[in-house]
Design an enzyme around this catalytic site. Structure first.
Site, mmCIF file in Angstrom:
data_model
loop_
_atom_site.group_PDB
_atom_site.id
_atom_site.type_symbol
_atom_site.label_atom_id
_atom_site.label_comp_id
_atom_site.label_asym_id
_atom_site.label_seq_id
_atom_site.Cartn_x
_atom_site.Cartn_y
_atom_site.Cartn_z
ATOM 1 N N GLU A 63 0.826 -1.206 0.000
ATOM 2 C CA GLU A 63 0.000 0.000 0.000
ATOM 3 C C GLU A 63 0.865 1.263 0.000
ATOM 4 O O GLU A 63 1.828 1.374 0.743
ATOM 5 C CB GLU A 63 -0.926 0.005 1.216
ATOM 6 N N ARG A 116 -18.482 -0.457 4.281
ATOM 7 C CA ARG A 116 -19.510 -1.138 3.479
ATOM 8 C C ARG A 116 -20.175 -2.220 4.316
ATOM 9 O O ARG A 116 -21.359 -2.507 4.151
ATOM 10 C CB ARG A 116 -18.851 -1.733 2.221
ATOM 11 N N CYS A 149 -8.507 -1.743 7.674
ATOM 12 C CA CYS A 149 -7.083 -1.766 7.309
ATOM 13 C C CYS A 149 -6.570 -0.359 7.022
ATOM 14 O O CYS A 149 -5.485 0.016 7.468
ATOM 15 C CB CYS A 149 -6.849 -2.681 6.109
ATOM 16 N N HIS A 179 -1.506 -5.624 1.917
ATOM 17 C CA HIS A 179 -2.699 -6.455 1.828
ATOM 18 C C HIS A 179 -2.319 -7.754 1.120
ATOM 19 O O HIS A 179 -1.514 -7.739 0.179
ATOM 20 C CB HIS A 179 -3.788 -5.753 1.001
#
Ligand code: PCA
Length: 219
Positions: free
Chosen positions: A85, A95, A148, A171
């Site tokens: 990342e 979500r 995360c 990830h």
């Protein structure tokens, strides 16, 4: 006075979430607990998949352990490669509820703090070394807006007060066992993730200046 014991490395994974019974981030991270990388002992911890508790626990671990390097690892089911990342953003937009039931929408993670922080790991060097070792990897331009990203943002926010400490986030895809329940979803075996983490820790400790190579995206 000099301290002869090298500062530890803090390596974190997460609890299972989203209906899964395992989280491969923890399955891989815990395999490295107690190992030494260039003399630095790896301390592995599992974080809750909760917007608030994850960051509180991480902050406390950093205060207690006083690490030289912090690498946080999370699962990104559906991604096909290990994702290094680049950037954490100051927003929570869930979500699905976190494991405590919290479901923040468009909430700042830290009021008044910068919109984003970059990883301070040599992300291109990590990418190059992983690929050279035969491990599929990419630079990711978003860590999402779930827990995360919140942990990654909290990490980099906290490290602003700790000069010289390196930190970043990766990830990982589903493990093959998980992917078996998600037909056609890509996966990466845990032993390959473990090998990748060893490379990442090695490079993150030794490479001061990042490499210059293109790894951007058009979308
Ligand atoms: N992945 C989630 C949270 C915990 C995890 O392993 C995420 O990508 O936000």
């Amino acid at each position: 006075m000099t301290d002869a014991t090298p500062a530890p490395i803090l390596l974190t994974g997460f609890d299972p979430f989203g209906g899964e019974s395992i989280n491969p981030s923890w399955e891989s991270v815990r395999a490295l607990d107690g190992e030494r990388v260039h003399g630095h002992r790896v301390v592995a911890h599992r974080l809750p998949v909760e917007f608030d508790a994850s960051r509180t626990v991480l902050d406390q671990l950093i205060a207690d352990i006083d690490p030289v390097l912090v690498l946080c690892v999370g699962q990104a089911g559906g991604r096909a490669q290990l994702s290094i990342e680049r950037v954490a953003i100051n927003i929570a937009d869930a979500r699905i509820p976190d494991n405590s039931g919290a479901c923040p929408i468009d909430a700042a993670l830290v009021d008044g703090a910068p919109a984003a922080y970059f990883s301070n790991l040599p992300i291109k060097a990590l990418l190059a070394e992983l690929r050279a070792a035969g491990i599929p990897a990419e630079i990711s331009q978003t860590a999402g807006t779930y827990v995360c990203n919140a942990v990654f943002y909290g990490l980099m926010h906290g490290l602003q007060a700790r000069a010289g400490v390196r930190g970043g986030f990766v990830h990982i895809p589903y493990s093959p066992e998980q992917a078996a329940a998600h037909p056609s979803a890509p996966s990466l075996p845990t032993d390959i993730v473990i090998a990748a983490l060893r490379i990442i820790l090695d490079v993150a400790l030794t490479m001061r200046d990042d490499r210059r190579m293109a790894a951007g995206a058009e979308h």
